[in-house]
Design an enzyme around this catalytic site. Structure first.
Site, PDB file in Angstrom:
ATOM      1  N   LYS A 147      64.226  58.931 -22.122  1.00 29.54           N
ATOM      2  CA  LYS A 147      64.554  59.794 -20.857  1.00 29.54           C
ATOM      3  C   LYS A 147      64.509  61.427 -21.760  1.00 29.54           C
ATOM      4  O   LYS A 147      65.474  61.300 -22.208  1.00 29.54           O
ATOM      5  CB  LYS A 147      65.638  59.537 -20.087  1.00 29.54           C
ATOM      6  CG  LYS A 147      65.856  60.579 -18.703  1.00 29.54           C
ATOM      7  CD  LYS A 147      67.141  60.129 -18.092  1.00 29.54           C
ATOM      8  CE  LYS A 147      67.562  61.018 -16.982  1.00 29.54           C
ATOM      9  NZ  LYS A 147      68.669  60.631 -16.168  1.00 29.54           N
ATOM     10  N   GLY A 161      57.173  58.049 -15.654  1.00 30.74           N
ATOM     11  CA  GLY A 161      57.331  58.854 -14.494  1.00 30.74           C
ATOM     12  C   GLY A 161      58.275  60.357 -14.756  1.00 30.74           C
ATOM     13  O   GLY A 161      58.477  60.548 -15.954  1.00 30.74           O
ATOM     14  N   GLY A 194      61.265  62.965 -12.937  1.00 27.24           N
ATOM     15  CA  GLY A 194      61.893  63.131 -11.880  1.00 27.24           C
ATOM     16  C   GLY A 194      62.642  64.864 -11.762  1.00 27.24           C
ATOM     17  O   GLY A 194      61.667  65.483 -12.613  1.00 27.24           O
ATOM     18  N   VAL A 225      60.513  60.408 -18.333  1.00 26.24           N
ATOM     19  CA  VAL A 225      60.820  59.111 -18.883  1.00 26.24           C
ATOM     20  C   VAL A 225      59.421  58.633 -19.588  1.00 26.24           C
ATOM     21  O   VAL A 225      58.386  58.513 -18.898  1.00 26.24           O
ATOM     22  CB  VAL A 225      61.065  58.005 -17.992  1.00 26.24           C
ATOM     23  CG1 VAL A 225      61.549  56.795 -18.519  1.00 26.24           C
ATOM     24  CG2 VAL A 225      62.311  58.631 -17.176  1.00 26.24           C
ATOM     25  N   ASP A 272      73.993  59.300  -6.629  1.00 26.78           N
ATOM     26  CA  ASP A 272      72.581  59.116  -6.252  1.00 26.78           C
ATOM     27  C   ASP A 272      72.022  57.829  -6.134  1.00 26.78           C
ATOM     28  O   ASP A 272      70.997  57.678  -6.631  1.00 26.78           O
ATOM     29  CB  ASP A 272      72.036  59.918  -7.413  1.00 26.78           C
ATOM     30  CG  ASP A 272      70.689  60.515  -7.024  1.00 26.78           C
ATOM     31  OD1 ASP A 272      70.344  60.680  -6.127  1.00 26.78           O
ATOM     32  OD2 ASP A 272      69.946  60.852  -7.860  1.00 26.78           O
ATOM     33  N   GLY A 284      63.642  65.489 -15.549  1.00 24.49           N
ATOM     34  CA  GLY A 284      63.213  65.067 -16.805  1.00 24.49           C
ATOM     35  C   GLY A 284      62.143  64.128 -16.571  1.00 24.49           C
ATOM     36  O   GLY A 284      61.779  63.710 -15.352  1.00 24.49           O
TER      37      GLY A 284
END
Length: 463
Positions: free
Chosen positions: A209, A187, A189, A194, A304, A192
């Site tokens: 990550k 994935g 974000g 992963v 978050d 960064g």
């Protein structure tokens, strides 16, 4: 009868459940076997792809058994299959074994056994079945060699390799991720990407990550996450394994979460979660916040909390992740004024306006996640609801006395009504505009466990 059974060195099952293979021939089958040494509970569960949702009734079997009394000090864990006198053809698509070991300081001093939870997952494609019985056997002492020893001090164990978190060389993580290959990417974000990797020194699958170096304050984000999560240990927080800062790369290594993030199940292509799994996830997030806010050595504000940062392991246990925005709290201050960070839709109004992060602003994020779990809808959505935030929409249903109208239709009315009302009310309670009226994590846990009464929110009407 076709069945799945739990046996202890005998053909007679200690407990068993019907195994409906005939109507699922040719489908991908998933089997999960977990053992928790704390509760001494062995559970086997399974499902076939193409079913409407998760683990359905009568697709699991469990038995309370103390494996510590049965197994020797050294064991080998594996699996095998048998068909008796008949023939059948099966394909093992993949299988995975993971283990977590946790011990307290007093455990080590007393040289007592480390509490261990064993988990592994087997995915099977049944191509053709010509016999009447299909066995999936968990065998101790056969097949794939994974040796686990109950460790005591002075046994020659390599602490340097086993201690976590540890610093990794860049080349180690390059090898682990096959050069950060595209097919290893899990994935991406705002900060960064992963990747899935395999660490040979630990013999385990991990998530790596890779923080974008061109992101503003990337080194600060990296350092902050390493600093904070290195000091945190809790069953509902993702386990931090190590880090690397070489050749301009900022890399973090975490345990791999087989079932990805919560949002992919609620809003994405992954299979729908059953109600009992959803409720367990909500409780797990609340317990993680209770630990961060009250039980950690120094209070931590996550800043978050969102469904995308709630990860799920093989058994769908909650693991809160992503501490890049987290902040250690000065114990002398109730709130701290900071630069506003986080994700739109999960931010408390007072935090957006004044930049004051607090436990209450974290609880606001939890409240939004709780509503998403119950409703199966994103906090902020275009189209049908004309940009009305989920919190406002559910609040209207609550005020009108129709709060159950907000329930996710994907559950097909298969849920506990009291638990559903409880989670929806808790979600609204945590997202009250007045931050002073929001509950603490401990209060949420007590209400979700139905050990405390639900609040009357009509006295706290929104402006």
């Amino acid at each position: 009868m076709q069945h799945v059974g739990i046996n202890n060195n005998s053909l007679v099952s200690l407990n068993y459940s019907r195994f409906n293979i005939e109507s699922n021939i040719g489908k991908m089958g998933h089997a999960l076997i977990t053992y928790n040494a704390s509760s001494k509970l062995l559970v086997a569960s399974w499902f076939f792809e193409g079913t409407t949702s998760g683990f359905m009734p009568k697709t699991s079997v469990s038995y309370q058994i103390d494996l510590g009394e049965i197994l020797p000090e050294w064991v080998t864990v594996g699996f095998s299959g048998a068909t008796g006198l008949s023939n059948e053809e099966n394909v093992i698509h993949s299988w995975e074994f993971t283990s977590t070991m946790n011990s307290t300081r007093s455990d080590v001093n007393k040289e007592s056994y480390i509490i261990t939870k064993y988990k592994f997952q087997v995915k099977v494609v049944v191509v053709e079945v010509t016999c009447s019985i299909l066995f999936v056997l968990v065998v101790i002492g056969v097949s794939w060699l994974i040796v686990i020893k109950k460790r005591r001090s002075g046994d020659g164990f390599d602490l340097d390799k086993a201690s976590m978190p540890r610093r990794y060389c860049y080349n180690e993580l390059i090898a682990a991720t096959n050069g950060f290959a595209d097919d290893r990417r899990l994935g991406e974000g705002g900060y960064g990407q992963v990747y899935k990797g395999f660490l040979t020194d630990l013999g385990r699958v991990v998530a790596v990550k890779r923080i974008f170096s061109d992101v503003e304050d990337s080194e600060e984000i990296f350092t902050n996450e390493v600093k904070i999560i290195s000091c945190l240990i809790h069953r509902n927080l993702v386990q931090f394994i190590g880090w690397c800062q070489e050749q301009g790369e900022l890399l973090l290594v975490f345990e791999y979460m087989t079932n990805g993030s919560l949002d992919t199940h609620l809003f994405g292509s992954r299979r729908t979660l059953t109600w009992d799994v959803r409720y367990k996830i909500a409780l797990g997030v609340a317990r993680a916040l209770q630990y961060l806010h009250e039980d950690a050595e120094q209070c931590v504000l996550h800043r978050d909390i969102k469904s995308g940062n709630v990860l799920l392991d093989t058994a769908f246990n909650t693991k809160v992740s992503d501490f890049g925005m987290a902040k250690l709290v000065d114990p002398r201050l109730r709130t701290q004024k900071t630069r506003v960070v986080g994700t739109y839709g999960y931010l408390a109004p007072e935090y957006v306006k004044e930049g004051r992060a607090s436990k209450e602003s974290d609880m606001y994020g939890f409240g939004v996640v709780a509503l998403e779990i119950a409703c199966g809808r994103r906090t902020y959505k275009d189209g049908e609801y004309n940009h009305v935030p989920l919190t406002n929409w559910v609040w209207k249903q609550y005020v009108d006395g129709n709060v159950l109208n907000a329930v996710d239709e994907g559950l097909k009315r298969d849920y506990d009504v009291n638990e559903m009302k409880c989670l929806l009310t808790v979600g609204l309670w945590c997202t009250l505009q007045d931050h002073k009226k929001r509950p603490k994590a401990e209060q949420v846990i007590n209400v979700l466990k139905q050990e405390a009464s639900l609040p009357n929110l009509f006295t706290d009407m929104r402006a």
